[in-house]
Motif scaffolding. Structure first.
Motif, PDB file in Angstrom:
ATOM      1  N   LEU B  30       0.832  -1.205   0.000  1.00  0.00           N
ATOM      2  CA  LEU B  30       0.000   0.000   0.000  1.00  0.00           C
ATOM      3  C   LEU B  30       0.863   1.250   0.000  1.00  0.00           C
ATOM      4  N   GLY B  31       0.324   2.289  -0.623  1.00  0.00           N
ATOM      5  CA  GLY B  31       1.045   3.557  -0.673  1.00  0.00           C
ATOM      6  C   GLY B  31       0.338   4.624   0.138  1.00  0.00           C
ATOM      7  N   GLU B  32       1.076   5.640   0.525  1.00  0.00           N
ATOM      8  CA  GLU B  32       0.520   6.773   1.255  1.00  0.00           C
ATOM      9  C   GLU B  32      -0.609   7.391   0.415  1.00  0.00           C
ATOM     10  N   GLY B  33      -1.757   7.576   1.032  1.00  0.00           N
ATOM     11  CA  GLY B  33      -2.864   8.200   0.309  1.00  0.00           C
ATOM     12  C   GLY B  33      -3.758   7.257  -0.471  1.00  0.00           C
ATOM     13  N   ASP B  34      -3.400   5.971  -0.492  1.00  0.00           N
ATOM     14  CA  ASP B  34      -4.274   4.999  -1.164  1.00  0.00           C
ATOM     15  C   ASP B  34      -5.649   4.995  -0.491  1.00  0.00           C
ATOM     16  N   ILE B  35      -6.685   4.754  -1.298  1.00  0.00           N
ATOM     17  CA  ILE B  35      -8.021   4.531  -0.756  1.00  0.00           C
ATOM     18  C   ILE B  35      -8.344   3.057  -0.989  1.00  0.00           C
ATOM     19  N   ILE B  36      -8.785   2.360   0.056  1.00  0.00           N
ATOM     20  CA  ILE B  36      -9.125   0.946  -0.093  1.00  0.00           C
ATOM     21  C   ILE B  36     -10.603   0.746   0.190  1.00  0.00           C
ATOM     22  N   THR B 140       1.656  -0.830   8.268  1.00  0.00           N
ATOM     23  CA  THR B 140       2.450  -0.322   7.143  1.00  0.00           C
ATOM     24  C   THR B 140       3.049   1.054   7.393  1.00  0.00           C
ATOM     25  N   GLY B 141       2.532   1.763   8.399  1.00  0.00           N
ATOM     26  CA  GLY B 141       2.975   3.143   8.597  1.00  0.00           C
ATOM     27  C   GLY B 141       2.318   4.121   7.651  1.00  0.00           C
ATOM     28  N   LYS B 142       1.471   3.631   6.729  1.00  0.00           N
ATOM     29  CA  LYS B 142       0.863   4.521   5.722  1.00  0.00           C
ATOM     30  C   LYS B 142      -0.510   5.045   6.186  1.00  0.00           C
ATOM     31  N   ASN B 143      -0.766   6.289   5.781  1.00  0.00           N
ATOM     32  CA  ASN B 143      -2.097   6.870   5.942  1.00  0.00           C
ATOM     33  C   ASN B 143      -2.914   6.540   4.705  1.00  0.00           C
TER      34      ASN B 143
END
Ligand SMILES: Nc1nc2c(ncn2[C@@H]2O[C@H](COP(=O)(O)OP(=O)(O)O)[C@@H](O)[C@H]2O)c(=O)[nH]1
Ligand SMILES: Nc1nc2c(ncn2[C@@H]2O[C@H](COP(=O)(O)OP(=O)(O)O)[C@@H](O)[C@H]2O)c(=O)[nH]1
Ligand SMILES: [Mn+2]
Ligand SMILES: [Mn+2]
Ligand SMILES: [Mn+2]
Ligand SMILES: [Mn+2]
Lengths: 248, 248
Positions: B30-36, B140-143
């Motif tokens: 996953l990347g920062e700013g992804d919407i799931i 993941t540390g991602k937002n």
């Protein structure tokens, strides 16, 4: 493979006589199987499905409803002119259009057009979508799918979403009749309105104001089969029947 | 830059106790700013928001409505249990749920679960979305942004589409109040239900049957601001009021 979604940037302010398909092809290299969503607003402007309010004479009904709803009676007359059946009159007109769509104020729009003008939805959006698809094929040699979209309200939830009003090169509804779920059960939910799901996401990319992106390309979508009966017919439409009864 | 949309492949059959967030993170970087977008069905299975029909005793009302609608009275009882307000009883139950959503059969589902079981919508999908978002951040540390989805019918059109029932890390509605169009006019359409537009497209990628893709990642979406009032309150909901009056 990810699906890719590309807003078409740099299209000019569309005016009557413009070749929308050609303008789009000029700005984005299209691929075989691409689906392109096009805002009805630019299609209608290119075809001249517009009128100046100054040339509309409101009927008694339009004057009455204009007063009731706090709207310009000439605009209300445009809405009445575009409607084949009035379902509700207040707090806004909800009506059916000739091609089966049901819309608030018959989809008549005053945004993204010059002062004092109104835009009508294309009278035959299926034919419009066919035309654009044919023109794109003529220009690029590619087979694409076309969806003509409009922003619409809905029951039960606030806010509006993009919907399909016409489409070409695809079926409106993906049909799961006979399919089984992961446990082998025959499905009860069998009809998915895929053209509305695609149109909705295109509307997210387009926005409603001055983004200037009236067309969105979807590349790499899965294919589907189904049918084209997106609009209810006859007595199937419960909400319509009940709203109309309330307003009769 | 194109928006990229990636269906999460290879997730197992979800069962009670599964860590849905971790299972997703294992399968897609996953990347920062992804919407799931996550199908409510797998969230509910993981949390145990399910019941065996054999353990449900139908009330008189469920027996009556089961006969009226040709449905298993135990299933009907499950629908009644999940509902805070019954809007319509026939040809199917339409009801409001505790969190404000209005759904056919209260969103109670019998697909993608074992024989004889029913799945309920999560009772607090906003909290569910917050929880998943927090867990993804922990792993993941991602937002990221999270939308919990369900397949729903709608008025005026055939077929069903994906809708948002809970969301986290975003506002439900993109607000154009005060924005102007390309001609400088202040907009009349000011609220776009973006979470439903994204949920709808995720549903196109997921499908309804045995595709096995209950989560979809959206990468590169534009950001937006607005508000979270997706569900109508009080007397604002015209359709609900009129349907309920018809059925009282
Ligand atoms: N480039 C360009 N963009 C336009 C034009 N008209 C509308 N748009 C854009 O198209 C998108 C959708 O416009 P909207 O008025 O909401 O169309 P509707 O949903 O069909 O009623 C918005 O991003 C507008 O800024 C035009 O003539 N040229
Ligand atoms: N891998 C996997 N996919 C599932 C599972 N349950 C449902 N799905 C898939 O998730 C998608 C949506 O399922 P659906 O039953 O329509 O969920 P709903 O829209 O939340 O009611 C479909 O592609 C299903 O095949 C599961 O336990 N594991
Ligand atoms: Mn419009
Ligand atoms: Mn619009
Ligand atoms: Mn469901
Ligand atoms: Mn579904």
């Amino acid at each position: 493979e990810p699906i890719q979604i590309i807003g078409v940037q740099g299209l000019p302010l569309i005016k009557k006589g413009d070749d929308v398909a050609a303008l789009i092809c000029d700005r984005v290299p299209l691929g075989e199987g691409d689906i392109i969503c096009i805002a009805s607003t630019i299609y209608s402007k290119a075809k001249g499905y517009t009128r100046p309010l100054s040339e509309i004479t409101p009927s008694e009904r339009a004057i009455r409803l204009g007063a009731l709803n706090g709207e310009d009676p000439r605009f209300v007359q445009a809405v009445l002119d575009a409607s084949t059946d009035i379902i509700m009159e207040h707090p806004f007109i909800l009506s059916e259009l000739s091609f089966g769509h049901i819309g608030v104020r018959a989809g008549v729009d005053q945004s993204n057009i010059e002062d004092g003008m109104v835009i009508f939805l294309p009278p035959d959006p299926m034919k419009s979508a066919d035309e654009v698809r044919g023109r794109i094929r003529e220009i690029t040699g590619k087979n694409t799918g076309i969806i003509i979209t409009d922003t619409c309200g809905r029951s039960f939830r606030r806010g509006q979403t993009g919907n399909a009003i016409g489409w070409s090169g695809m079926q409106a509804i993906r049909d799961f009749r006979g399919d089984t779920d992961l446990f082998g059960h025959v499905l009860k939910i069998t009809e998915e309105a895929v053209v509305d799901e695609i149109a909705g996401f295109s509307n997210f990319v387009m926005g409603e104001s001055n983004n200037g992106v009236p067309a969105v390309v979807f590349r790499g979508c899965p294919k589907w089969t189904g049918h084209d009966n997106l609009y209810f017919s006859g007595e199937e439409d419960i909400t319509r029947r009940v709203l109309k009864k309330e307003w009769s």
